[in-house]
Design a protein around this motif. Structure first.
Motif, PDB file in Angstrom:
ATOM      1  N   ILE A  80      -9.017 -22.071  -4.792  1.00 61.89           N
ATOM      2  CA  ILE A  80      -7.807 -22.769  -4.345  1.00 61.89           C
ATOM      3  C   ILE A  80      -6.751 -21.766  -3.911  1.00 61.89           C
ATOM      4  O   ILE A  80      -6.083 -21.933  -2.883  1.00 61.89           O
ATOM      5  CB  ILE A  80      -7.268 -23.666  -5.479  1.00 61.89           C
ATOM      6  CG1 ILE A  80      -8.261 -24.807  -5.755  1.00 61.89           C
ATOM      7  CG2 ILE A  80      -5.893 -24.230  -5.108  1.00 61.89           C
ATOM      8  CD1 ILE A  80      -7.905 -25.637  -6.964  1.00 61.89           C
ATOM      9  N   ARG A  81      -6.603 -20.676  -4.683  1.00 57.54           N
ATOM     10  CA  ARG A  81      -5.614 -19.661  -4.354  1.00 57.54           C
ATOM     11  C   ARG A  81      -5.924 -19.014  -3.002  1.00 57.54           C
ATOM     12  O   ARG A  81      -5.043 -18.829  -2.161  1.00 57.54           O
ATOM     13  CB  ARG A  81      -5.571 -18.606  -5.451  1.00 57.54           C
ATOM     14  CG  ARG A  81      -4.440 -17.594  -5.287  1.00 57.54           C
ATOM     15  CD  ARG A  81      -4.442 -16.576  -6.405  1.00 57.54           C
ATOM     16  NE  ARG A  81      -4.250 -17.203  -7.716  1.00 57.54           N
ATOM     17  CZ  ARG A  81      -5.172 -17.275  -8.654  1.00 57.54           C
ATOM     18  NH1 ARG A  81      -6.381 -16.771  -8.448  1.00 57.54           N
ATOM     19  NH2 ARG A  81      -4.929 -17.866  -9.805  1.00 57.54           N
ATOM     20  N   ILE A  82      -7.191 -18.684  -2.786  1.00 56.93           N
ATOM     21  CA  ILE A  82      -7.588 -18.086  -1.506  1.00 56.93           C
ATOM     22  C   ILE A  82      -7.346 -19.051  -0.360  1.00 56.93           C
ATOM     23  O   ILE A  82      -6.866 -18.673   0.710  1.00 56.93           O
ATOM     24  CB  ILE A  82      -9.069 -17.663  -1.557  1.00 56.93           C
ATOM     25  CG1 ILE A  82      -9.248 -16.502  -2.546  1.00 56.93           C
ATOM     26  CG2 ILE A  82      -9.581 -17.272  -0.176  1.00 56.93           C
ATOM     27  CD1 ILE A  82     -10.688 -16.136  -2.828  1.00 56.93           C
ATOM     28  N   ALA A  83      -7.670 -20.341  -0.580  1.00 57.42           N
ATOM     29  CA  ALA A  83      -7.451 -21.339   0.467  1.00 57.42           C
ATOM     30  C   ALA A  83      -5.976 -21.457   0.827  1.00 57.42           C
ATOM     31  O   ALA A  83      -5.617 -21.588   2.011  1.00 57.42           O
ATOM     32  CB  ALA A  83      -7.989 -22.694   0.011  1.00 57.42           C
ATOM     33  N   LEU A  84      -5.108 -21.391  -0.180  1.00 58.90           N
ATOM     34  CA  LEU A  84      -3.668 -21.457   0.085  1.00 58.90           C
ATOM     35  C   LEU A  84      -3.195 -20.236   0.851  1.00 58.90           C
ATOM     36  O   LEU A  84      -2.367 -20.351   1.772  1.00 58.90           O
ATOM     37  CB  LEU A  84      -2.900 -21.582  -1.235  1.00 58.90           C
ATOM     38  CG  LEU A  84      -3.050 -22.911  -1.976  1.00 58.90           C
ATOM     39  CD1 LEU A  84      -2.349 -22.844  -3.331  1.00 58.90           C
ATOM     40  CD2 LEU A  84      -2.465 -24.058  -1.150  1.00 58.90           C
ATOM     41  N   TYR A  85      -3.702 -19.039   0.503  1.00 56.45           N
ATOM     42  CA  TYR A  85      -3.332 -17.828   1.224  1.00 56.45           C
ATOM     43  C   TYR A  85      -3.758 -17.912   2.686  1.00 56.45           C
ATOM     44  O   TYR A  85      -3.014 -17.554   3.588  1.00 56.45           O
ATOM     45  CB  TYR A  85      -3.985 -16.601   0.576  1.00 56.45           C
ATOM     46  CG  TYR A  85      -3.394 -16.203  -0.755  1.00 56.45           C
ATOM     47  CD1 TYR A  85      -2.086 -16.543  -1.092  1.00 56.45           C
ATOM     48  CD2 TYR A  85      -4.135 -15.495  -1.697  1.00 56.45           C
ATOM     49  CE1 TYR A  85      -1.541 -16.173  -2.311  1.00 56.45           C
ATOM     50  CE2 TYR A  85      -3.603 -15.127  -2.919  1.00 56.45           C
ATOM     51  CZ  TYR A  85      -2.302 -15.473  -3.221  1.00 56.45           C
ATOM     52  OH  TYR A  85      -1.773 -15.107  -4.428  1.00 56.45           O
ATOM     53  N   VAL A  86      -4.989 -18.395   2.910  1.00 57.34           N
ATOM     54  CA  VAL A  86      -5.490 -18.508   4.288  1.00 57.34           C
ATOM     55  C   VAL A  86      -4.645 -19.494   5.079  1.00 57.34           C
ATOM     56  O   VAL A  86      -4.273 -19.246   6.232  1.00 57.34           O
ATOM     57  CB  VAL A  86      -6.970 -18.931   4.284  1.00 57.34           C
ATOM     58  CG1 VAL A  86      -7.440 -19.279   5.698  1.00 57.34           C
ATOM     59  CG2 VAL A  86      -7.843 -17.830   3.699  1.00 57.34           C
ATOM     60  N   ALA A  87      -4.315 -20.645   4.456  1.00 51.52           N
ATOM     61  CA  ALA A  87      -3.502 -21.644   5.146  1.00 51.52           C
ATOM     62  C   ALA A  87      -2.123 -21.095   5.495  1.00 51.52           C
ATOM     63  O   ALA A  87      -1.610 -21.328   6.597  1.00 51.52           O
ATOM     64  CB  ALA A  87      -3.366 -22.898   4.269  1.00 51.52           C
ATOM     65  N   ALA A  88      -1.526 -20.332   4.562  1.00 50.24           N
ATOM     66  CA  ALA A  88      -0.207 -19.754   4.825  1.00 50.24           C
ATOM     67  C   ALA A  88      -0.280 -18.734   5.957  1.00 50.24           C
ATOM     68  O   ALA A  88       0.595 -18.690   6.829  1.00 50.24           O
ATOM     69  CB  ALA A  88       0.343 -19.105   3.556  1.00 50.24           C
ATOM     70  N   PHE A  89      -1.325 -17.912   5.955  1.00 52.47           N
ATOM     71  CA  PHE A  89      -1.476 -16.910   7.020  1.00 52.47           C
ATOM     72  C   PHE A  89      -1.644 -17.583   8.377  1.00 52.47           C
ATOM     73  O   PHE A  89      -1.037 -17.158   9.370  1.00 52.47           O
ATOM     74  CB  PHE A  89      -2.691 -16.033   6.719  1.00 52.47           C
ATOM     75  CG  PHE A  89      -3.002 -15.047   7.804  1.00 52.47           C
ATOM     76  CD1 PHE A  89      -3.984 -15.318   8.750  1.00 52.47           C
ATOM     77  CD2 PHE A  89      -2.303 -13.853   7.895  1.00 52.47           C
ATOM     78  CE1 PHE A  89      -4.258 -14.425   9.762  1.00 52.47           C
ATOM     79  CE2 PHE A  89      -2.581 -12.946   8.893  1.00 52.47           C
ATOM     80  CZ  PHE A  89      -3.569 -13.246   9.835  1.00 52.47           C
ATOM     81  N   TYR A  95       2.976 -19.909  14.094  1.00 53.72           N
ATOM     82  CA  TYR A  95       4.414 -19.980  14.343  1.00 53.72           C
ATOM     83  C   TYR A  95       4.869 -18.853  15.268  1.00 53.72           C
ATOM     84  O   TYR A  95       5.563 -19.082  16.258  1.00 53.72           O
ATOM     85  CB  TYR A  95       5.185 -19.902  13.025  1.00 53.72           C
ATOM     86  CG  TYR A  95       6.686 -19.917  13.210  1.00 53.72           C
ATOM     87  CD1 TYR A  95       7.414 -18.729  13.252  1.00 53.72           C
ATOM     88  CD2 TYR A  95       7.369 -21.107  13.357  1.00 53.72           C
ATOM     89  CE1 TYR A  95       8.774 -18.732  13.442  1.00 53.72           C
ATOM     90  CE2 TYR A  95       8.740 -21.126  13.548  1.00 53.72           C
ATOM     91  CZ  TYR A  95       9.432 -19.934  13.581  1.00 53.72           C
ATOM     92  OH  TYR A  95      10.797 -19.942  13.773  1.00 53.72           O
ATOM     93  N   PHE A  96       4.457 -17.622  14.943  1.00 53.39           N
ATOM     94  CA  PHE A  96       4.948 -16.493  15.735  1.00 53.39           C
ATOM     95  C   PHE A  96       4.261 -16.374  17.089  1.00 53.39           C
ATOM     96  O   PHE A  96       4.796 -15.768  18.001  1.00 53.39           O
ATOM     97  CB  PHE A  96       4.807 -15.187  14.952  1.00 53.39           C
ATOM     98  CG  PHE A  96       5.860 -15.020  13.903  1.00 53.39           C
ATOM     99  CD1 PHE A  96       7.156 -14.685  14.253  1.00 53.39           C
ATOM    100  CD2 PHE A  96       5.575 -15.239  12.573  1.00 53.39           C
ATOM    101  CE1 PHE A  96       8.140 -14.546  13.291  1.00 53.39           C
ATOM    102  CE2 PHE A  96       6.554 -15.105  11.603  1.00 53.39           C
ATOM    103  CZ  PHE A  96       7.839 -14.758  11.962  1.00 53.39           C
ATOM    104  N   LEU A  97       3.077 -16.972  17.223  1.00 49.89           N
ATOM    105  CA  LEU A  97       2.413 -16.957  18.520  1.00 49.89           C
ATOM    106  C   LEU A  97       2.970 -18.008  19.469  1.00 49.89           C
ATOM    107  O   LEU A  97       2.826 -17.891  20.683  1.00 49.89           O
ATOM    108  CB  LEU A  97       0.904 -17.180  18.343  1.00 49.89           C
ATOM    109  CG  LEU A  97       0.113 -16.004  17.763  1.00 49.89           C
ATOM    110  CD1 LEU A  97      -1.327 -16.414  17.511  1.00 49.89           C
ATOM    111  CD2 LEU A  97       0.169 -14.804  18.702  1.00 49.89           C
TER     112      LEU A  97
END
Length: 276
Positions: A80-89, A95-97
């Motif tokens: 779950i933690r990895i999935a949240l990190y990937v989603a945030a990235f 956003y910046f693109l």
């Protein structure tokens, strides 16, 4: 026999062999190590035997809630933690693109001029020249604020402030409008006219004169002046102790199909007192 805890069983040729009891952490470790899988028959306490995946996905109460806790512990939490990190990235990247940066890049293909000659040795990043949307923090650019931040930069470097001169304002305004009209971005127009020529034609008599120009999209006046200060040639004009007066124009218009802002600073040391 103590029926508390988790059990799993495996079938041999003629019977089932039952293993346990285990804590939920131990059972999950067996699952992660490949000793059991989602189809392995498991149960908690005296509950019926079910495939392990049933307990993992169960939303019912009692011991099934403990199975759900099992899924969220250890490796489950890591997933779950990895999935949240990937989603945030992914969100940040998208956003910046798809948005211009909060602090836009500066358009500076020139090095500034001093008495009609370019000042060498400038460096600045390539500009973002389009404005696909209006940033919520966007401020209207004004002559007064550009002069204010220019003088703030001079004061911060121990120099006297420049006086605003109406004739130099007129020179800056004409230079900016001429660039839009003739679609060029340079210190010399296609007809061969520069800031010094415009100043003489308007009636500003000078001992020294210099020009900074910028093209792009700027969040506010300070960012425009900061962009000039990041370039050697432009900074040299802003911090030139010989100049006493300044004129500024900030004009928005179409350049090669894009809506941009052209900013112009004209610096002067008058040969005679100029009318303010």
């Amino acid at each position: 026999m103590n029926k508390n805890g988790w059990y799993y069983r495996k079938q041999t040729t003629d019977r089932f062999i039952e293993f346990g009891p285990y804590t939920r952490e131990e059972l999950l470790r067996l699952f992660n190590d490949g000793i059991i899988d989602k189809e392995t028959q498991t149960r908690y306490g005296a509950l019926p035997w079910q495939p392990f995946k049933t307990y993992l996905s169960s939303q019912r109460g009692g011991s099934f809630k403990k199975a759900r806790k099992l899924f969220s512990s250890h490796a489950g939490k890591d997933r779950i933690r990895i999935a949240l990190y990937v989603a945030a990235f992914v969100f940040i990247a998208v956003y910046f693109l798809t948005r211009p940066p909060i602090f836009p890049f500066w358009s500076t293909i020139d090095a500034g001029t001093h008495n009609g000659k370019q000042i060498p040795g400038t460096w600045a990043p390539k500009a973002r020249t389009t404005s696909p949307y209006v940033h919520p923090l966007q401020e209207p650019l004004t002559r007064e604020r550009v002069i204010h931040f220019t003088n703030a930069a001079r004061s911060g470097n121990g120099l006297h402030e420049l006086k605003e001169n109406s004739l130099l304002n007129a020179v800056a305004e004409e230079r900016a409008k001429d660039m839009f009209e003739k679609q060029y971005f340079d210190h010399i127009s296609p007809t061969g006219e520069d800031d010094a020529d415009v100043a003489r034609r308007i009636g500003y008599r000078y001992k020294k004169i210099g020009e900074n120009i910028a093209k792009g999209w700027y969040l506010n006046d300070k960012k425009l002046v900061d962009g000039w200060m990041q370039s050697h040639g432009h900074r040299k004009n802003i911090l030139n102790s010989e100049f006493d007066e300044i004129g500024v124009a900030v004009v928005k218009g179409k350049f090669e199909g894009n809506e941009v802002i052209i900013g112009v600073q004209i610096f002067g040391l008058p040969s005679l007192p100029a009318e303010q």
